[in-house]
Scaffold this motif. Structure first.
Motif, PDB file in Angstrom:
ATOM      1  N   LYS A   1       2.358   6.437   7.569  1.00 49.15           N
ATOM      2  CA  LYS A   1       1.111   7.045   7.107  1.00 49.15           C
ATOM      3  C   LYS A   1       0.162   5.973   6.581  1.00 49.15           C
ATOM      4  O   LYS A   1      -1.057   6.038   6.808  1.00 49.15           O
ATOM      5  CB  LYS A   1       1.403   8.077   6.019  1.00 49.15           C
ATOM      6  CG  LYS A   1       0.185   8.883   5.598  1.00 49.15           C
ATOM      7  CD  LYS A   1       0.556   9.970   4.600  1.00 49.15           C
ATOM      8  CE  LYS A   1      -0.679  10.756   4.166  1.00 49.15           C
ATOM      9  NZ  LYS A   1      -0.353  11.812   3.185  1.00 49.15           N
ATOM     10  N   ALA A   2       0.716   4.957   5.898  1.00 48.46           N
ATOM     11  CA  ALA A   2      -0.110   3.857   5.404  1.00 48.46           C
ATOM     12  C   ALA A   2      -0.780   3.120   6.556  1.00 48.46           C
ATOM     13  O   ALA A   2      -1.966   2.759   6.485  1.00 48.46           O
ATOM     14  CB  ALA A   2       0.741   2.894   4.573  1.00 48.46           C
ATOM     15  N   GLN A   3      -0.046   2.916   7.641  1.00 46.20           N
ATOM     16  CA  GLN A   3      -0.611   2.222   8.802  1.00 46.20           C
ATOM     17  C   GLN A   3      -1.722   3.048   9.450  1.00 46.20           C
ATOM     18  O   GLN A   3      -2.755   2.507   9.864  1.00 46.20           O
ATOM     19  CB  GLN A   3       0.494   1.937   9.817  1.00 46.20           C
ATOM     20  CG  GLN A   3       0.022   1.165  11.047  1.00 46.20           C
ATOM     21  CD  GLN A   3       1.180   0.635  11.881  1.00 46.20           C
ATOM     22  OE1 GLN A   3       1.875  -0.287  11.477  1.00 46.20           O
ATOM     23  NE2 GLN A   3       1.399   1.232  13.040  1.00 46.20           N
TER      24      GLN A   3
ATOM     25  N   SER B   1     -15.822   2.408   7.324  1.00 53.39           N
ATOM     26  CA  SER B   1     -15.847   1.845   5.969  1.00 53.39           C
ATOM     27  C   SER B   1     -16.331   2.845   4.925  1.00 53.39           C
ATOM     28  O   SER B   1     -16.302   2.567   3.729  1.00 53.39           O
ATOM     29  CB  SER B   1     -16.739   0.606   5.945  1.00 53.39           C
ATOM     30  OG  SER B   1     -18.060   0.933   6.363  1.00 53.39           O
ATOM     31  N   PHE B   2     -16.762   4.035   5.357  1.00 51.76           N
ATOM     32  CA  PHE B   2     -17.171   5.086   4.438  1.00 51.76           C
ATOM     33  C   PHE B   2     -15.995   5.537   3.573  1.00 51.76           C
ATOM     34  O   PHE B   2     -16.157   5.941   2.430  1.00 51.76           O
ATOM     35  CB  PHE B   2     -17.733   6.271   5.230  1.00 51.76           C
ATOM     36  CG  PHE B   2     -18.077   7.481   4.395  1.00 51.76           C
ATOM     37  CD1 PHE B   2     -19.268   7.536   3.696  1.00 51.76           C
ATOM     38  CD2 PHE B   2     -17.207   8.555   4.317  1.00 51.76           C
ATOM     39  CE1 PHE B   2     -19.581   8.650   2.926  1.00 51.76           C
ATOM     40  CE2 PHE B   2     -17.512   9.663   3.552  1.00 51.76           C
ATOM     41  CZ  PHE B   2     -18.706   9.714   2.855  1.00 51.76           C
ATOM     42  N   TYR B   3     -14.784   5.437   4.136  1.00 55.68           N
ATOM     43  CA  TYR B   3     -13.601   5.903   3.429  1.00 55.68           C
ATOM     44  C   TYR B   3     -12.886   4.752   2.718  1.00 55.68           C
ATOM     45  O   TYR B   3     -12.941   3.603   3.159  1.00 55.68           O
ATOM     46  CB  TYR B   3     -12.614   6.559   4.406  1.00 55.68           C
ATOM     47  CG  TYR B   3     -13.146   7.792   5.079  1.00 55.68           C
ATOM     48  CD1 TYR B   3     -13.506   8.910   4.343  1.00 55.68           C
ATOM     49  CD2 TYR B   3     -13.297   7.844   6.468  1.00 55.68           C
ATOM     50  CE1 TYR B   3     -13.998  10.046   4.962  1.00 55.68           C
ATOM     51  CE2 TYR B   3     -13.789   8.979   7.088  1.00 55.68           C
ATOM     52  CZ  TYR B   3     -14.135  10.078   6.326  1.00 55.68           C
ATOM     53  OH  TYR B   3     -14.621  11.197   6.937  1.00 55.68           O
ATOM     54  N   THR B   4     -12.173   5.120   1.654  1.00 58.20           N
ATOM     55  CA  THR B   4     -11.290   4.172   0.979  1.00 58.20           C
ATOM     56  C   THR B   4      -9.850   4.632   1.160  1.00 58.20           C
ATOM     57  O   THR B   4      -9.591   5.812   1.403  1.00 58.20           O
ATOM     58  CB  THR B   4     -11.589   4.085  -0.527  1.00 58.20           C
ATOM     59  OG1 THR B   4     -11.306   5.361  -1.148  1.00 58.20           O
ATOM     60  CG2 THR B   4     -13.059   3.725  -0.764  1.00 58.20           C
ATOM     61  N   PHE B   5      -8.920   3.707   1.030  1.00 53.15           N
ATOM     62  CA  PHE B   5      -7.503   4.046   1.186  1.00 53.15           C
ATOM     63  C   PHE B   5      -7.093   5.072   0.135  1.00 53.15           C
ATOM     64  O   PHE B   5      -6.367   6.036   0.426  1.00 53.15           O
ATOM     65  CB  PHE B   5      -6.652   2.787   1.056  1.00 53.15           C
ATOM     66  CG  PHE B   5      -5.267   2.926   1.621  1.00 53.15           C
ATOM     67  CD1 PHE B   5      -4.957   2.426   2.871  1.00 53.15           C
ATOM     68  CD2 PHE B   5      -4.267   3.581   0.915  1.00 53.15           C
ATOM     69  CE1 PHE B   5      -3.686   2.567   3.404  1.00 53.15           C
ATOM     70  CE2 PHE B   5      -2.988   3.727   1.432  1.00 53.15           C
ATOM     71  CZ  PHE B   5      -2.698   3.208   2.685  1.00 53.15           C
ATOM     72  N   ALA B   6      -7.560   4.872  -1.106  1.00 55.56           N
ATOM     73  CA  ALA B   6      -7.192   5.774  -2.201  1.00 55.56           C
ATOM     74  C   ALA B   6      -7.671   7.196  -1.940  1.00 55.56           C
ATOM     75  O   ALA B   6      -7.000   8.169  -2.308  1.00 55.56           O
ATOM     76  CB  ALA B   6      -7.779   5.262  -3.513  1.00 55.56           C
TER      77      ALA B   6
ATOM     78  N   LEU C   1       0.826  -1.204   0.000  1.00 59.21           N
ATOM     79  CA  LEU C   1       0.000   0.000   0.000  1.00 59.21           C
ATOM     80  C   LEU C   1       0.865   1.260   0.000  1.00 59.21           C
ATOM     81  O   LEU C   1       0.570   2.226  -0.728  1.00 59.21           O
ATOM     82  CB  LEU C   1      -0.910  -0.003   1.232  1.00 59.21           C
ATOM     83  CG  LEU C   1      -2.087  -0.976   1.210  1.00 59.21           C
ATOM     84  CD1 LEU C   1      -2.753  -1.044   2.580  1.00 59.21           C
ATOM     85  CD2 LEU C   1      -3.112  -0.568   0.152  1.00 59.21           C
ATOM     86  N   ALA C   2       1.909   1.261   0.811  1.00 57.01           N
ATOM     87  CA  ALA C   2       2.808   2.420   0.867  1.00 57.01           C
ATOM     88  C   ALA C   2       3.462   2.660  -0.490  1.00 57.01           C
ATOM     89  O   ALA C   2       3.552   3.811  -0.960  1.00 57.01           O
ATOM     90  CB  ALA C   2       3.863   2.212   1.949  1.00 57.01           C
ATOM     91  N   ASP C   3       3.910   1.588  -1.134  1.00 55.78           N
ATOM     92  CA  ASP C   3       4.554   1.706  -2.443  1.00 55.78           C
ATOM     93  C   ASP C   3       3.559   2.175  -3.508  1.00 55.78           C
ATOM     94  O   ASP C   3       3.887   2.995  -4.368  1.00 55.78           O
ATOM     95  CB  ASP C   3       5.166   0.368  -2.862  1.00 55.78           C
ATOM     96  CG  ASP C   3       6.332  -0.047  -1.979  1.00 55.78           C
ATOM     97  OD1 ASP C   3       6.886   0.836  -1.290  1.00 55.78           O
ATOM     98  OD2 ASP C   3       6.678  -1.240  -1.963  1.00 55.78           O
TER      99      ASP C   3
END
Length: 594
Positions: free
Chosen positions: A220-222, A232-237, A210-212
């Motif tokens: 920040k990824a963690q 769950s409303f949010y996505t990682f992207a 995810l970090a890459d």
């Protein structure tokens, strides 16, 4: 320090050799049959084939001497290897994330081996500083100071994330506390109200991937993964591009419990209009009084690249959900429906209408919806109307699109009351190359061009290569206008609804950009203006205008906030100010010897 350790090791090795190596030169000459130093014996077969029984004591000692020498060499290698690992091998890393991201590499003594930039802003923060062999505390102080000077840490963005990675859990915990204490000390307590998040990284292939993928640090990824796990409303992207302060705001406002994160301080929301103003705008949008409101709740959210205040409340038998753009105050979503136990009554008191024919027809329902939305039928697209029964009440379900918004109404078929309304941005921003595609809610392409040319002081006849398109930025529909005149290129963002000059950029042949005050014309009610900003800076510096030289003032946007960047010289000093273009507050101040 390293040189003194090297000298001690060399001295120990020399003493070890002298103790185990005898002075065997005279004995060797005796064994060879001569005491004449400097005269070599004749090499014959008899000399080369000495019988094992005839070997001297010295000859029998040679294997022991060799073994001892080998042991010393192993000892030397052990000393050298241990010294190298202690001083040069990376044992732990600590990452500092604000928006700039930097990684500090540490040896076993927690001495800094290197500081690496993890993004472009990180390179700016490090600059030409060399941290090799420096203490951790000094390195952290220098990096935090650079973030303040660069405007990455300020009253409007005060959060920092500290992430420690070490194979030793106890060491990681100790480093986490040590760095957090150093950062808090650099914040200066009451001088700057900062927010510090700190954590230990739990490495894994998924986290690294995810970090890459998103070009961010492991820390920040963690943090983002914890937020998306709880909401769950949010996505990682969606969250990856946000700053640490924005992530901290979402976490705090949403009441999230980040189990592995230690938090100190509160994230700043000074870049935004604030909850009180958002609440005022929300109540005004549906014409309710605060005294009549119950079950009020407000939470900051991030939706479609815009930070919003999501405001929910009940009033007069209705439930409301209103999203207010946190930067501009615009209502970007409005949801209104009858409360769960609320039943609208028809004119005759019938609470169980079952057919639309008992009351208004579709034409009347459509007019009610259009009037409430403030749109004309000629500007409506994708219109749909169907009948339904909800909780025993006959309703018209009406949907349509107008002015870049999607509307959804439920209107009581028996009495024409609006039972539910939903308004939100359409999935695709309205675009168009001609004024015929503009909604009547907008000023129109011709008027937008006129405003841009007037602001630039350029006549239509002198403008070349004029381009105009309708777009949306930060939740605001704008006309993006570009043209050339003389030796300059101009770019404007004009608010489509009211003609406000939101952004203006002019570039000449020398590529020297100067973003001019957008408050001198239609935006005069929005920004304080260059003259007022200069006055504020000079008053703070205690300098009169006549004494100031090399005065410069530009309108810029940093972290979504419009600022006047002002610089001047006076009394042997150079001054730099960032003045909030909306409020006149001084966001940053620097003075140094000329």
């Amino acid at each position: 320090m390293a040189e003194r350790e090297k000298q001690k090791i060399e001295q120990s090795i020399s003493q070890a050799f002298s103790k185990i190596t005898p002075d065997a030169f005279d004995a060797l000459l005796s064994d060879l049959g001569t005491n004449q130093k400097g005269v070599l014996p004749e090499m014959t077969d008899s000399v080369n084939t000495v019988n094992k029984a005839q070997k001297t004591p010295l000859a029998r000692m040679i294997p022991k001497i060799a073994a001892a020498a080998a042991a010393v060499l192993l000892l030397i290698g052990g000393f050298a290897t241990g010294s190298y690992i202690t001083n040069h091998k990376v044992i732990s890393t600590a990452t500092l994330d604000v928006n700039p991201s930097v990684e500090i590499e540490l040896n076993r003594k927690d001495t800094v081996l290197d500081v690496k930039a993890l993004n472009e802003d990180g390179k700016t923060i490090i600059g030409n500083m060399d941290f090799k062999d420096q203490s951790l505390e000094m390195t952290v102080n220098a990096l935090i100071g650079s973030m303040f000077r660069g405007g990455y840490l300020s009253d409007i963005a005060n959060s920092i994330l500290i992430s420690v990675d070490s194979g030793d859990a106890a060491r990681a915990e100790a480093l986490q506390k040590q760095i957090s204490d150093a950062v808090l000390a650099e914040f200066g307590g009451e001088k700057f109200s900062g927010a510090v998040l700190s954590q230990t990284i739990a490495k894994g292939d998924e986290l690294q991937a995810l970090a890459d993928q998103y070009g961010i640090s492991l820390g920040k990824a963690q943090l983002i993964r914890q937020i998306t796990t709880q909401n769950s409303f949010y996505t990682f992207a969606e969250l990856a591009p946000l700053t640490v302060n924005e992530l901290n705001l979402l976490s705090e406002s949403g009441g999230l419990t980040l189990e592995s994160v230690n938090a100190s301080g509160t994230a700043s929301d000074k870049a935004y209009i604030g909850e009180d103003k958002a609440k005022e705008l929300a109540f005004a949008a549906v014409s309710v009084k605060q005294a009549d409101v119950t079950s009020y709740r407000c939470e900051m959210e991030h939706e479609k690249d815009v930070m919003t205040y999501e405001i929910q409340f009940d009033c007069a038998g209705k439930e409301y959900e209103i999203n207010v753009n946190a930067l501009t105050g615009e209502i970007v979503k409005l949801d209104e429906e009858a409360s769960e136990h609320y039943r609208p009554q028809s004119d005759g008191g019938n609470t169980t209408d079952t057919t639309p024919t008992d009351g208004i027809d579709q034409t009347e329902a459509k007019k009610i919806a259009f009037d409430h939305a403030g749109v004309s039928e000629s500007n409506v697209t994708n219109y749909q109307c169907k009948t339904d029964v909800q909780n025993g009440v006959a309703v018209y379900e009406i949907e349509f699109t107008a002015g870049g918004f999607e509307y959804d109404y439920d209107i009581g078929a028996g009495n024409g009351k609006i039972l539910h309304v939903d308004k939100e941005w359409a999935d695709t921003a309205p675009t168009g190359g001609s004024s015929t595609s503009d909604s009547s809610a907008y000023i129109g392409e011709a008027k937008a061009k006129e405003i841009a040319l007037s602001h630039a002081g350029v006549s239509a006849a002198d403008a070349r290569n004029m381009e105009c398109k309708l777009d949306r930025e930060n939740g605001v529909v704008v006309y993006e206008i570009r043209f050339e005149a003389g030796n300059c290129e101009y770019e404007y963002d004009i608010a489509a609804e009211n003609g406000t000059v939101i952004k203006f950029d002019r570039e000449d042949d020398d590529d020297a950009k100067g973003e001019t005050n957008a408050g001198g014309n239609t935006a005069g009610n929005t920004y304080i203006g260059q003259a007022k900003a200069k006055e504020i800076a000079l008053a703070h510096a205690g300098v009169d205008a006549a004494s100031a030289t090399e005065m410069e003032c530009e309108l810029e946007k940093e972290h979504g906030v419009a600022l006047y960047e002002i610089s001047f010289k006076a009394g042997g000093y150079e001054y730099e100010y960032d003045v909030n273009a909306l409020t006149g507050d001084i966001q940053k101040y620097d003075r140094e010897r000329d």
